[in-house]
Design a protein around this motif. Structure first.
Motif, PDB file in Angstrom:
ATOM      1  N   LYS A 137      -3.665 -74.055  55.923  1.00  0.00           N
ATOM      2  CA  LYS A 137      -4.159 -73.089  54.836  1.00  0.00           C
ATOM      3  C   LYS A 137      -4.951 -72.001  55.281  1.00  0.00           C
ATOM      4  O   LYS A 137      -5.627 -72.044  56.425  1.00  0.00           O
ATOM      5  N   LYS A 138      -5.358 -70.948  54.444  1.00  0.00           N
ATOM      6  CA  LYS A 138      -6.114 -69.938  54.644  1.00  0.00           C
ATOM      7  C   LYS A 138      -7.664 -70.258  54.979  1.00  0.00           C
ATOM      8  O   LYS A 138      -8.221 -70.896  54.149  1.00  0.00           O
ATOM      9  N   LEU A 139      -8.162 -69.700  56.022  1.00  0.00           N
ATOM     10  CA  LEU A 139      -9.457 -70.137  56.280  1.00  0.00           C
ATOM     11  C   LEU A 139     -10.319 -69.147  55.736  1.00  0.00           C
ATOM     12  O   LEU A 139     -10.152 -67.761  55.726  1.00  0.00           O
ATOM     13  N   THR A 140     -11.432 -69.536  55.164  1.00  0.00           N
ATOM     14  CA  THR A 140     -12.529 -68.804  54.392  1.00  0.00           C
ATOM     15  C   THR A 140     -13.612 -68.231  55.313  1.00  0.00           C
ATOM     16  O   THR A 140     -13.537 -68.814  56.477  1.00  0.00           O
ATOM     17  N   SER A 141     -14.090 -67.221  54.991  1.00  0.00           N
ATOM     18  CA  SER A 141     -15.205 -66.620  55.670  1.00  0.00           C
ATOM     19  C   SER A 141     -16.353 -67.898  56.111  1.00  0.00           C
ATOM     20  O   SER A 141     -17.001 -67.818  57.195  1.00  0.00           O
ATOM     21  N   LYS A 142     -16.609 -68.492  54.963  1.00  0.00           N
ATOM     22  CA  LYS A 142     -17.529 -69.778  55.226  1.00  0.00           C
ATOM     23  C   LYS A 142     -16.954 -70.764  56.144  1.00  0.00           C
ATOM     24  O   LYS A 142     -17.733 -71.222  56.817  1.00  0.00           O
ATOM     25  N   ASP A 143     -15.812 -70.852  56.126  1.00  0.00           N
ATOM     26  CA  ASP A 143     -15.309 -71.606  57.157  1.00  0.00           C
ATOM     27  C   ASP A 143     -15.549 -71.107  58.533  1.00  0.00           C
ATOM     28  O   ASP A 143     -16.305 -71.911  59.386  1.00  0.00           O
ATOM     29  N   TRP A 144     -15.363 -70.107  58.768  1.00  0.00           N
ATOM     30  CA  TRP A 144     -15.590 -69.407  60.239  1.00  0.00           C
ATOM     31  C   TRP A 144     -17.101 -69.444  60.359  1.00  0.00           C
ATOM     32  O   TRP A 144     -17.361 -69.487  61.742  1.00  0.00           O
ATOM     33  N   LEU A 145     -17.840 -69.282  59.476  1.00  0.00           N
ATOM     34  CA  LEU A 145     -19.456 -69.390  59.592  1.00  0.00           C
ATOM     35  C   LEU A 145     -19.955 -70.626  59.996  1.00  0.00           C
ATOM     36  O   LEU A 145     -21.051 -70.601  60.560  1.00  0.00           O
ATOM     37  N   THR A 146     -19.251 -71.780  59.574  1.00  0.00           N
ATOM     38  CA  THR A 146     -19.679 -73.131  59.944  1.00  0.00           C
ATOM     39  C   THR A 146     -18.812 -73.716  61.002  1.00  0.00           C
ATOM     40  O   THR A 146     -19.199 -75.111  60.887  1.00  0.00           O
ATOM     41  N   LYS A 325     -16.252 -59.696  50.621  1.00  0.00           N
ATOM     42  CA  LYS A 325     -17.130 -59.661  49.445  1.00  0.00           C
ATOM     43  C   LYS A 325     -18.040 -60.943  49.506  1.00  0.00           C
ATOM     44  O   LYS A 325     -19.298 -61.133  49.237  1.00  0.00           O
ATOM     45  N   THR A 326     -17.393 -61.972  50.210  1.00  0.00           N
ATOM     46  CA  THR A 326     -18.400 -63.196  50.450  1.00  0.00           C
ATOM     47  C   THR A 326     -19.311 -63.095  51.382  1.00  0.00           C
ATOM     48  O   THR A 326     -20.679 -63.422  51.098  1.00  0.00           O
ATOM     49  N   ILE A 327     -19.074 -62.168  52.369  1.00  0.00           N
ATOM     50  CA  ILE A 327     -20.384 -61.976  53.473  1.00  0.00           C
ATOM     51  C   ILE A 327     -21.352 -60.980  52.935  1.00  0.00           C
ATOM     52  O   ILE A 327     -22.412 -61.051  52.983  1.00  0.00           O
ATOM     53  N   LEU A 328     -20.709 -60.072  52.122  1.00  0.00           N
ATOM     54  CA  LEU A 328     -21.543 -59.060  51.394  1.00  0.00           C
ATOM     55  C   LEU A 328     -22.593 -59.853  50.506  1.00  0.00           C
ATOM     56  O   LEU A 328     -23.848 -59.300  50.106  1.00  0.00           O
ATOM     57  N   LYS A 329     -22.215 -60.745  49.941  1.00  0.00           N
ATOM     58  CA  LYS A 329     -23.235 -61.614  49.134  1.00  0.00           C
ATOM     59  C   LYS A 329     -24.182 -62.496  49.932  1.00  0.00           C
ATOM     60  O   LYS A 329     -25.124 -62.944  49.018  1.00  0.00           O
ATOM     61  N   ILE A 330     -24.068 -62.545  50.780  1.00  0.00           N
ATOM     62  CA  ILE A 330     -24.998 -63.380  51.611  1.00  0.00           C
ATOM     63  C   ILE A 330     -26.335 -62.651  51.825  1.00  0.00           C
ATOM     64  O   ILE A 330     -26.473 -61.339  52.400  1.00  0.00           O
ATOM     65  N   ARG A 331     -27.276 -63.175  51.362  1.00  0.00           N
ATOM     66  CA  ARG A 331     -28.600 -62.283  51.195  1.00  0.00           C
ATOM     67  C   ARG A 331     -29.567 -62.113  52.489  1.00  0.00           C
ATOM     68  O   ARG A 331     -30.375 -61.305  52.601  1.00  0.00           O
TER      69      ARG A 331
END
Length: 361
Positions: A137-146, A325-331
């Motif tokens: 399955k496609k890996l998300t940015s949150k997958d990679w970060l965790t 966009k997912t990473i840009l939303k990280i505050r």
């Protein structure tokens, strides 16, 4: 026992000289992949004779297709019955796991089946167990970060001895972070530097040399992290951190500088060599050409007489290049879980790592 054989070499020999032949004899039509991958210092090539005292020995991981996985028990049983009890001076028999799961090589008793470590998985099940994701399955940015970076390194550095089921293609997906995730990690490490870089001098100025040393050590760690990231090499956990660093292309130039920082007995000497280290990685950053050139010389921290590289400027320049966009939303520039903590009990627990995704909402 014969002279020490590195685990990667031993595993490849074990596959070619024994495992492959048994499979050809009993399961000639079986489609599979064979590898040494995942946990173990030998996967990273860092094993020594000391490593043979736990979880180490002649072993191979087999990956089967879903429609052949029902053969797992039969295949394992054949290996138990036909593996030699000794291979190039090493037993192939592993004792039962102790209370914390450690298995030691031990001699099989006469007539005893071999308790081997020819482990058998489907590709999907292995990655679900080891990384907590379905690799198809496609890996998300949150997958990679965790993901645990140590685990990513042991996937990247694993050896594949044979493959007719596409395992190498799956493995390749984990070769390194996607570009925008990589940029976020770089920016976050520069931000960590910016938050503490004046404190080596400030604590030293009030005669807190111990505090100055502790802060300097953290900054050295961040500089080293940047070096790994700039060369796009996964960072291992603490036991192999320095060993892996010495294999980087820049290590020959950087190591003497970092050693001077840690050896310094006063904050001004510490700051002098930290400044050299900062300027070195700043120049490396500019050579990457991922942003417009950023100043690569140290300067005073505002009107205080402490030399800094202004790490925040590098962080901002890098963040400006991120499109995800997912990473840009990280505050906050907190980086991956590996930049937040080095707690092994968290980084080895896929359930806890998944829960860490909330940090990026």
């Amino acid at each position: 026992m014969s002279s020490f054989i590195k685990g990667k070499k031993l595993s490849k020999m074990f596959y070619n000289e024994v495992v492959k032949l048994i499979l050809q004899k009993h399961f000639p039509d079986l489609k599979y992949a064979a590898a040494l991958i995942g946990s173990g210092s030998e996967v990273l090539g860092f094993d020594t004779e000391r490593s043979t005292d736990h979880h180490w020995g002649p072993r191979v991981i087999l990956f089967l297709e879903e429609n052949d996985y029902s053969l797992r028990g039969e295949i394992s049983k054949v290996f138990s019955e036909e593996l030699p009890s000794n291979f190039h001076g090493y037993s192939t028999h592993f004792g039962e796991p102790d209370q914390i799961g450690v298995q030691l090589l031990t001699d099989a008793k006469e007539g005893q089946s071999i308790n081997h470590r020819v482990e058998i998985f489907t590709v999907e099940d292995y990655f679900k167990e080891y990384l907590g994701v379905n690799p198809y399955k496609k890996l998300t940015s949150k997958d990679w970060l965790t993901f645990s970076e140590q685990k990513l390194k042991t996937i990247k550095n694993g050896n594949v001895f044979y493959d007719v089921i596409g395992f190498k293609d799956v493995k390749k997906k984990f070769d390194y972070y996607p570009n925008d995730v990589w940029l976020f990690l770089l920016a976050s490490e520069w931000e960590k530097i910016s938050q503490e870089e004046p404190f080596v001098g400030r604590s030293g100025e009030v005669d807190d040399e111990l505090g100055s040393m502790i802060i300097a050590a953290r900054l050295v760690k961040s500089v080293m992290n940047l070096c790994f990231m700039m060369e796009k090499v996964y960072i291992p956990y603490s036991k192999w951190f320095g060993t892996a660093f010495l294999k980087l292309n820049l290590a020959k130039e950087m190591t003497p500088i970092l050693s001077k920082i840690l050896e310094a007995n006063n904050w001004k000497e510490r700051e002098k060599y930290l400044s050299k280290a900062y300027e070195f990685v700043a120049e490396m950053h500019n050579n990457l050409k991922i942003t417009k050139p950023v100043h690569a010389k140290v300067s005073y921290f505002h009107d205080r007489p402490f030399y800094v590289i202004q790490g925040g400027d590098f962080a901002q320049a890098i963040k400006d290049q991120i499109n995800d966009k997912t990473i840009l939303k990280i505050r906050s520039d907190i980086g991956s879980v590996n930049q937040i903590t080095n707690t092994v009990d968290l980084l080895e627990n896929n359930l806890l790592l998944k829960r860490m995704k909330i940090l990026y909402d």
